[in-house]
Design a protein around this motif. Sequence first.
Motif, PDB file in Angstrom:
ATOM      1  N   ALA A 125       2.320  -0.281  15.775  1.00 53.85           N
ATOM      2  CA  ALA A 125       2.257  -0.988  14.488  1.00 53.85           C
ATOM      3  C   ALA A 125       1.455  -0.179  13.474  1.00 53.85           C
ATOM      4  N   LEU A 126       2.010  -0.052  12.265  1.00 52.61           N
ATOM      5  CA  LEU A 126       1.279   0.538  11.150  1.00 52.61           C
ATOM      6  C   LEU A 126       0.403  -0.538  10.519  1.00 52.61           C
ATOM      7  N   VAL A 127      -0.877  -0.283  10.441  1.00 52.94           N
ATOM      8  CA  VAL A 127      -1.787  -1.217   9.773  1.00 52.94           C
ATOM      9  C   VAL A 127      -2.592  -0.433   8.745  1.00 52.94           C
ATOM     10  N   GLY A 128      -3.200  -1.148   7.824  1.00 52.13           N
ATOM     11  CA  GLY A 128      -4.017  -0.473   6.831  1.00 52.13           C
ATOM     12  C   GLY A 128      -4.147  -1.290   5.571  1.00 52.13           C
ATOM     13  N   TYR A 129      -4.966  -0.792   4.675  1.00 51.78           N
ATOM     14  CA  TYR A 129      -5.179  -1.435   3.384  1.00 51.78           C
ATOM     15  C   TYR A 129      -3.877  -1.382   2.594  1.00 51.78           C
ATOM     16  N   VAL A 168      -3.525   3.492   8.913  1.00 52.44           N
ATOM     17  CA  VAL A 168      -3.273   4.427   7.805  1.00 52.44           C
ATOM     18  C   VAL A 168      -4.334   4.225   6.721  1.00 52.44           C
ATOM     19  N   VAL A 169      -4.905   5.335   6.258  1.00 54.64           N
ATOM     20  CA  VAL A 169      -5.979   5.300   5.266  1.00 54.64           C
ATOM     21  C   VAL A 169      -5.618   6.217   4.107  1.00 54.64           C
ATOM     22  N   PHE A 179     -12.355   4.571   0.302  1.00 58.22           N
ATOM     23  CA  PHE A 179     -11.541   4.445   1.512  1.00 58.22           C
ATOM     24  C   PHE A 179     -12.350   3.999   2.724  1.00 58.22           C
ATOM     25  N   GLU A 180     -13.640   4.306   2.767  1.00 54.04           N
ATOM     26  CA  GLU A 180     -14.457   3.853   3.904  1.00 54.04           C
ATOM     27  C   GLU A 180     -14.630   2.330   3.881  1.00 54.04           C
ATOM     28  N   ASP A 181     -14.741   1.767   2.682  1.00 52.23           N
ATOM     29  CA  ASP A 181     -14.788   0.308   2.569  1.00 52.23           C
ATOM     30  C   ASP A 181     -13.463  -0.299   2.998  1.00 52.23           C
ATOM     31  N   HIS A 182     -12.360   0.377   2.664  1.00 48.29           N
ATOM     32  CA  HIS A 182     -11.045  -0.116   3.072  1.00 48.29           C
ATOM     33  C   HIS A 182     -10.919  -0.130   4.591  1.00 48.29           C
ATOM     34  N   ILE A 183     -11.422   0.912   5.232  1.00 48.29           N
ATOM     35  CA  ILE A 183     -11.405   0.965   6.701  1.00 48.29           C
ATOM     36  C   ILE A 183     -12.178  -0.215   7.278  1.00 48.29           C
TER      37      ILE A 183
END
Length: 406
Positions: A203-207, A284-285, A292-296
Amino acid sequence: MLEVEKIDIEKTVLVGIITQNQSEDKLNEYLDELEFLTFTAGGTVVKRFTQKLERPNPKTFLGTGKMEEIAAYIQKFHVNTVIFDDELSPSQQKNISKILQAKVLDRTNLILDIFAQRAETSYARTQVELAQCQYLLPRLAGMWTHLERQKGGIGLRGPGETEIETDRRIVRDRIALLKEKIKTIDRQMSVQRSNRGAMVRVALVGYTNVGKSTLMNVISKSEVFVENKLFATLDTTVRKVVIKNLPFLLSDTVGFIRKLPTQLIESFKSTLDEVREADLLLHVVDISHPDFEDHIAAVNQILQDIKSNDKPTLMVFNKIDAYKHQVIEEDDLMTERTRKHYTLDEWKQTWMSENGTDTAVFISAVNKENFEDFRARVYEEVRKIHISRFPYNKFLYPDYHDAVEE
C-alpha cells in the motif's frame, strides 16, 4: 446529494492563533496549508488574521478586538467567507457567524467540502456524506438559517444544501441509513480483498499531494488521476504489479493530512482497511516540502491510530528533482546551520544513519530518477514476505527463487 456546481472563486480570509503549544512559525506553516486547501476548494485568500492567546476564547475563539477588526475588514472588502485553522465548537461557530455576518468555516468543514468535490464513486460519496452529517448534527441549530442566508460555495456542498428544513431526528436517521449502506459495501469489499488470494499486498501511504498517484502510474503502468491539488485521490485503486516475475498487489490510498477530521477516519474505514491489511507500506514523502518531517510525523500518527504503525515500511523520498536547500555562504558566521540547510546527500546520510540503511530510497517519480533502485528495493521487500508466506517453495520448487531473481 453531493452534486458539485460551478461557482465563482470566493474571496476568503484565514484565521489562526499563536499559543504556548503553537509558535508563530508553526502557525504560518498551518496557514500555508490552509491556503492550499482553500485554493483546492475553489477559493482565493485575500488576508490572514492571527492573534496571540493563551487559549481560545470559549465563546468567539478570538478576542473581542480582533473580531471587530475582522468584521470591519470583510465588510470593507466584501469578503463573505472566513476560515479558521482550528475546529470550532458549534456555539463558537454560531456566535462568530452572528458577529461577522459572513460564512464561517473551520479546517474540518473545509476538508469535508474538498472530499465532497473529489468523491467520484457512489461509495466515496456515501462516506463523505456520512462524515458531513456527523459533523453537521451538533451544528443544526445555527446552520439552517445560516445556509438560507448564504447559498452555495465552499463548505456548503452536500447534505446541507438539500436539507435546510431537516431536524436532528431526520439527520440521525440519515446517519443510521448511511452507516448501514457503508457496512454492506464494506462486506462486499472485504470479499473482494479475500478473493485476491495470497498475493503480497503493498500500500502507498503518505501525506496528501506527495506524488503517490504519480508513483502508482509509473510502477504499475496505469492511468490513475493525478493533479497538483490536495486529495486528488479518494477511491482506493488496486493494480497488479510484476517485478522480475514476482507479482504483488499495489494500492493507492487517500492522502493524510495534519488535523485530519475524525469523522473522515471513521467513515473511510474500508479505504483505510487497504492499509491495515497490507503486508508492506511504501511511505511516500515529498522531500521538497519544507515541512516534510512534520508530514512524516502526521502520517505515522494516523498509522498508529489505525494500528498499522508496526508494518514493514519502506520510506520513499520523492521529488528529489525539486529539492532545494538553503545555502550558507562560507563567510557567513552569524547564521546557524540547521536541517533546512542540508543537501540531499546529507539528508540521505542523516536518514539512513538514524533509521537504518535499508529503510529509505530517494527518487523522482516524474523523471524516473533512481527508479531502478526503487524497483529493486520494493522487489527485495516483497520477496522476503513472499518467501515467508510460501516457505515450502524452496523445497518443492528449488528453481523457483532462482527464476524469480533472474
